[in-house]
Motif scaffolding. Structure first.
Motif, short mmCIF file in Angstrom:
data_model
loop_
_atom_site.label_atom_id
_atom_site.label_comp_id
_atom_site.label_asym_id
_atom_site.label_seq_id
_atom_site.Cartn_x
_atom_site.Cartn_y
_atom_site.Cartn_z
N SER A 134 44.46 48.81 65.77
CA SER A 134 43.31 49.44 66.40
C SER A 134 43.74 50.56 67.34
O SER A 134 43.15 51.64 67.34
CB SER A 134 42.51 48.39 67.19
N LEU A 135 44.79 50.33 68.13
CA LEU A 135 45.31 51.38 69.02
C LEU A 135 45.81 52.57 68.23
O LEU A 135 45.59 53.72 68.61
CB LEU A 135 46.42 50.82 69.90
N LEU A 136 46.46 52.31 67.11
CA LEU A 136 46.95 53.38 66.24
C LEU A 136 45.79 54.19 65.67
O LEU A 136 45.79 55.42 65.71
CB LEU A 136 47.79 52.80 65.11
N LYS A 137 44.75 53.51 65.19
CA LYS A 137 43.59 54.19 64.62
C LYS A 137 42.88 55.06 65.65
O LYS A 137 42.36 56.12 65.31
CB LYS A 137 42.58 53.17 64.06
N GLN A 138 42.89 54.63 66.91
CA GLN A 138 42.22 55.37 67.97
C GLN A 138 43.08 56.50 68.53
O GLN A 138 42.61 57.28 69.36
CB GLN A 138 41.86 54.42 69.11
N GLY A 139 44.32 56.58 68.08
CA GLY A 139 45.22 57.61 68.58
C GLY A 139 45.71 57.34 69.99
O GLY A 139 46.10 58.27 70.71
N LYS A 140 45.72 56.09 70.39
CA LYS A 140 46.11 55.73 71.75
C LYS A 140 47.58 55.35 71.87
O LYS A 140 47.99 54.81 72.88
CB LYS A 140 45.23 54.60 72.27
N VAL A 141 48.35 55.61 70.84
CA VAL A 141 49.79 55.34 70.90
C VAL A 141 50.54 56.66 70.99
O VAL A 141 50.08 57.68 70.49
CB VAL A 141 50.27 54.52 69.67
N LYS A 142 51.67 56.63 71.64
CA LYS A 142 52.48 57.85 71.79
C LYS A 142 53.36 58.07 70.55
O LYS A 142 53.81 59.17 70.29
CB LYS A 142 53.38 57.75 73.02
N GLY A 143 53.57 57.04 69.79
CA GLY A 143 54.39 57.17 68.59
C GLY A 143 54.40 55.85 67.84
O GLY A 143 53.95 54.83 68.36
N PHE A 144 54.90 55.90 66.62
CA PHE A 144 55.07 54.68 65.85
C PHE A 144 56.19 54.89 64.85
O PHE A 144 56.60 56.01 64.58
CB PHE A 144 53.76 54.22 65.18
N ARG A 145 56.71 53.82 64.35
CA ARG A 145 57.87 53.87 63.45
C ARG A 145 57.50 54.44 62.09
O ARG A 145 56.41 54.22 61.58
CB ARG A 145 58.46 52.48 63.27
N LEU A 146 58.45 55.16 61.54
CA LEU A 146 58.24 55.69 60.19
C LEU A 146 58.13 54.56 59.17
O LEU A 146 57.43 54.70 58.17
CB LEU A 146 59.36 56.64 59.81
N THR A 147 58.76 53.43 59.45
CA THR A 147 58.63 52.29 58.53
C THR A 147 57.20 51.77 58.53
O THR A 147 56.72 51.31 57.50
CB THR A 147 59.61 51.15 58.91
N THR A 148 56.52 51.86 59.67
CA THR A 148 55.11 51.46 59.73
C THR A 148 54.26 52.43 58.92
O THR A 148 53.39 52.01 58.15
CB THR A 148 54.62 51.42 61.19
#
Length: 72
Positions: free
Chosen positions: A33-47
């Motif tokens: 949900s945080l990822l969908k909302q753009g509330k994360v600063k980054g995420f893993r390329l594996t994700t």
């Protein structure tokens, strides 16, 4: 400038629930949900790879760059 996350669009196109995607790629529904909302600063390329594999899409289908202003 901004990176727009169009994950909701891809989920709707594929008729897949967020809960199912989260379970399939091994992250919590809250983190998705945080990822969908753009509330994360980054995420893993594996994700990102796992999301693309599950949704049968390309990273560009999920991530979009929009410039607020042009640099001359």
């Amino acid at each position: 400038m901004a990176i727009i996350i169009n994950l909701d669009v891809m989920l709707a196109k594929r008729k897949i629930k967020s809960k199912d995607l989260a379970n399939a790629i091994g992250i919590t529904e809250q983190n998705l949900s945080l990822l969908k909302q753009g509330k994360v600063k980054g995420f893993r390329l594996t994700t990102l790879e796992a999301i693309c594999q599950y949704l049968d899409c390309q990273p560009g289908d999920i991530l979009e760059y929009r410039a607020d202003s042009k640099i001359d």
